[in-house]
Write a protein that holds these residues in place. Sequence first.
Motif, PDB file in Angstrom:
ATOM      1  N   LYS A   1       0.827  -1.199   0.000  1.00  0.00           N
ATOM      2  CA  LYS A   1       0.000   0.000   0.000  1.00  0.00           C
ATOM      3  C   LYS A   1       0.867   1.258   0.000  1.00  0.00           C
ATOM      4  CE  LYS A   1      -3.595   0.165   2.783  1.00  0.00           C
ATOM      5  NZ  LYS A   1      -4.476  -0.026   3.967  1.00  0.00           N
ATOM      6  N   LEU A   2       1.893   1.266   0.858  1.00  0.00           N
ATOM      7  CA  LEU A   2       2.743   2.451   0.995  1.00  0.00           C
ATOM      8  C   LEU A   2       3.594   2.688  -0.248  1.00  0.00           C
ATOM      9  CD1 LEU A   2       3.746   4.765   2.805  1.00  0.00           C
ATOM     10  CD2 LEU A   2       5.444   3.177   3.728  1.00  0.00           C
ATOM     11  N   HIS A   3       4.221   1.649  -0.753  1.00  0.00           N
ATOM     12  CA  HIS A   3       5.187   1.819  -1.841  1.00  0.00           C
ATOM     13  C   HIS A   3       4.598   1.728  -3.237  1.00  0.00           C
ATOM     14  CE1 HIS A   3       8.770   1.993   0.651  1.00  0.00           C
ATOM     15  NE2 HIS A   3       8.153   1.135   1.438  1.00  0.00           N
ATOM     16  N   ILE A   4       3.550   0.969  -3.399  1.00  0.00           N
ATOM     17  CA  ILE A   4       2.984   0.781  -4.735  1.00  0.00           C
ATOM     18  C   ILE A   4       1.668   1.544  -4.876  1.00  0.00           C
ATOM     19  CG2 ILE A   4       2.095  -0.908  -6.392  1.00  0.00           C
ATOM     20  CD1 ILE A   4       4.037  -2.964  -5.101  1.00  0.00           C
TER      21      ILE A   4
ATOM     22  N   MET B   1      -0.796   2.194   7.484  1.00  0.00           N
ATOM     23  CA  MET B   1      -1.338   1.369   6.406  1.00  0.00           C
ATOM     24  C   MET B   1      -2.080   0.150   6.952  1.00  0.00           C
ATOM     25  SD  MET B   1      -0.476   2.991   3.698  1.00  0.00           S
ATOM     26  CE  MET B   1      -0.168   4.597   4.401  1.00  0.00           C
ATOM     27  N   ARG B   2      -1.804  -0.205   8.209  1.00  0.00           N
ATOM     28  CA  ARG B   2      -2.341  -1.427   8.800  1.00  0.00           C
ATOM     29  C   ARG B   2      -3.506  -1.126   9.743  1.00  0.00           C
ATOM     30  NH1 ARG B   2       2.413  -4.671  11.391  1.00  0.00           N
ATOM     31  NH2 ARG B   2       0.774  -6.225  11.511  1.00  0.00           N
ATOM     32  N   HIS B   3      -4.204  -2.181  10.113  1.00  0.00           N
ATOM     33  CA  HIS B   3      -5.258  -2.105  11.120  1.00  0.00           C
ATOM     34  C   HIS B   3      -4.637  -1.650  12.440  1.00  0.00           C
ATOM     35  CE1 HIS B   3      -9.009  -3.149  13.052  1.00  0.00           C
ATOM     36  NE2 HIS B   3      -8.309  -3.736  14.003  1.00  0.00           N
TER      37      HIS B   3
ATOM     38  N   PHE C   1      -5.631   1.599  11.807  1.00  0.00           N
ATOM     39  CA  PHE C   1      -5.711   2.858  11.062  1.00  0.00           C
ATOM     40  C   PHE C   1      -6.192   2.635   9.633  1.00  0.00           C
ATOM     41  CE2 PHE C   1      -2.289   3.258  14.221  1.00  0.00           C
ATOM     42  CZ  PHE C   1      -2.893   4.177  15.058  1.00  0.00           C
ATOM     43  N   ASP C   2      -5.554   1.721   8.920  1.00  0.00           N
ATOM     44  CA  ASP C   2      -5.972   1.300   7.581  1.00  0.00           C
ATOM     45  C   ASP C   2      -6.174   2.477   6.619  1.00  0.00           C
ATOM     46  OD1 ASP C   2      -6.543  -0.538   5.622  1.00  0.00           O
ATOM     47  OD2 ASP C   2      -8.646  -0.760   6.211  1.00  0.00           O
ATOM     48  N   TRP C   3      -5.082   3.227   6.397  1.00  0.00           N
ATOM     49  CA  TRP C   3      -5.118   4.365   5.475  1.00  0.00           C
ATOM     50  C   TRP C   3      -5.721   3.908   4.145  1.00  0.00           C
ATOM     51  CZ3 TRP C   3      -3.806   9.464   6.109  1.00  0.00           C
ATOM     52  CH2 TRP C   3      -3.651  10.229   4.949  1.00  0.00           C
ATOM     53  N   PRO C   4      -6.706   4.654   3.604  1.00  0.00           N
ATOM     54  CA  PRO C   4      -7.377   4.217   2.373  1.00  0.00           C
ATOM     55  C   PRO C   4      -6.456   4.298   1.152  1.00  0.00           C
ATOM     56  CG  PRO C   4      -8.148   6.387   3.019  1.00  0.00           C
ATOM     57  CD  PRO C   4      -7.228   5.911   4.116  1.00  0.00           C
ATOM     58  N   VAL C   5      -6.100   3.170   0.628  1.00  0.00           N
ATOM     59  CA  VAL C   5      -5.266   3.119  -0.575  1.00  0.00           C
ATOM     60  C   VAL C   5      -6.005   2.320  -1.638  1.00  0.00           C
ATOM     61  CG1 VAL C   5      -3.034   2.453  -1.554  1.00  0.00           C
ATOM     62  CG2 VAL C   5      -3.135   3.414   0.746  1.00  0.00           C
ATOM     63  N   THR C   6      -6.006   1.009  -1.526  1.00  0.00           N
ATOM     64  CA  THR C   6      -6.616   0.205  -2.586  1.00  0.00           C
ATOM     65  C   THR C   6      -8.122   0.416  -2.680  1.00  0.00           C
ATOM     66  OG1 THR C   6      -6.747  -1.714  -1.114  1.00  0.00           O
ATOM     67  CG2 THR C   6      -4.817  -1.555  -2.558  1.00  0.00           C
TER      68      THR C   6
ATOM     69  N   ARG D   1       1.987  -4.514 -10.439  1.00  0.00           N
ATOM     70  CA  ARG D   1       3.222  -4.126  -9.755  1.00  0.00           C
ATOM     71  C   ARG D   1       3.494  -4.990  -8.517  1.00  0.00           C
ATOM     72  NH1 ARG D   1       3.143   2.370  -9.814  1.00  0.00           N
ATOM     73  NH2 ARG D   1       4.976   2.026  -8.511  1.00  0.00           N
ATOM     74  N   VAL D   2       2.445  -5.407  -7.817  1.00  0.00           N
ATOM     75  CA  VAL D   2       2.613  -6.326  -6.688  1.00  0.00           C
ATOM     76  C   VAL D   2       3.164  -7.654  -7.209  1.00  0.00           C
ATOM     77  CG1 VAL D   2       1.369  -7.684  -4.952  1.00  0.00           C
ATOM     78  CG2 VAL D   2       0.895  -5.236  -5.195  1.00  0.00           C
ATOM     79  N   TRP D   3       2.596  -8.152  -8.298  1.00  0.00           N
ATOM     80  CA  TRP D   3       3.070  -9.397  -8.916  1.00  0.00           C
ATOM     81  C   TRP D   3       4.549  -9.267  -9.268  1.00  0.00           C
ATOM     82  CZ3 TRP D   3       1.048 -14.204 -10.107  1.00  0.00           C
ATOM     83  CH2 TRP D   3       1.790 -14.972 -11.000  1.00  0.00           C
ATOM     84  N   GLN D   4       4.914  -8.173  -9.915  1.00  0.00           N
ATOM     85  CA  GLN D   4       6.312  -7.946 -10.299  1.00  0.00           C
ATOM     86  C   GLN D   4       7.219  -7.937  -9.075  1.00  0.00           C
ATOM     87  OE1 GLN D   4       6.071  -4.235 -12.407  1.00  0.00           O
ATOM     88  NE2 GLN D   4       5.566  -5.195 -14.350  1.00  0.00           N
ATOM     89  N   HIS D   5       6.797  -7.263  -8.020  1.00  0.00           N
ATOM     90  CA  HIS D   5       7.615  -7.147  -6.820  1.00  0.00           C
ATOM     91  C   HIS D   5       7.869  -8.512  -6.189  1.00  0.00           C
ATOM     92  CE1 HIS D   5       9.266  -5.720  -3.059  1.00  0.00           C
ATOM     93  NE2 HIS D   5       8.336  -6.416  -2.416  1.00  0.00           N
TER      94      HIS D   5
END
Length: 168
Positions: free
Chosen positions: A81-84, A116-118, A120-125, A139-143
């Motif tokens: 979530k943070l990086h991608i 990013m985690r519970h 708090f769960d910052w809204p990303v996806t 990008r997750v697959w690539q990583h």
Amino acid sequence: MGKQPKRYAVTASTIEEALGALARMPGMLTQAFSRWKRVRLVVEEAEDERTLNQNALQWKWCQEASQQGDQSASEYQAWCKLHIGMDILCRDSEDYATACRNVLGSLTYEQKLALMRHPFDWPVTRAMTKKQLTEYLDRVWQHFTALGMRLTDPGLKGINADEYREVA
């Protein structure tokens, strides 16, 4: 008094839904004009929303990564979530980028990951469109696969080619 909306928006996928929205328009306009002096009416193409299959697939991959790596699924999810995810959303929305700078800018890396985690769960996806989540999954697959991890093939999860495109 409850929180007032900053805008009134309706999304329609059929002419019937659009006509239903038009029937509600007088009430929305009455509320809007009672709050603001001027309003803008806009009709635009709505982006496809992410699918439940896409959401399930990202969690499956993080669980698979946790079985092969040195972090929990939740930790891998936070990293993604943070990086991608935030990279995609900040690129596509100046409002989102500004909010991230204002709220997250002075935090440490560890604090950002924690947000990013519970719980708090910052809204990303969940803030992504279907197209953005497709890019995110690519990008997750690539990583993870670049780290040598084996992930479930999206076709086995019932993801159609128009919902997810596996990278070569």
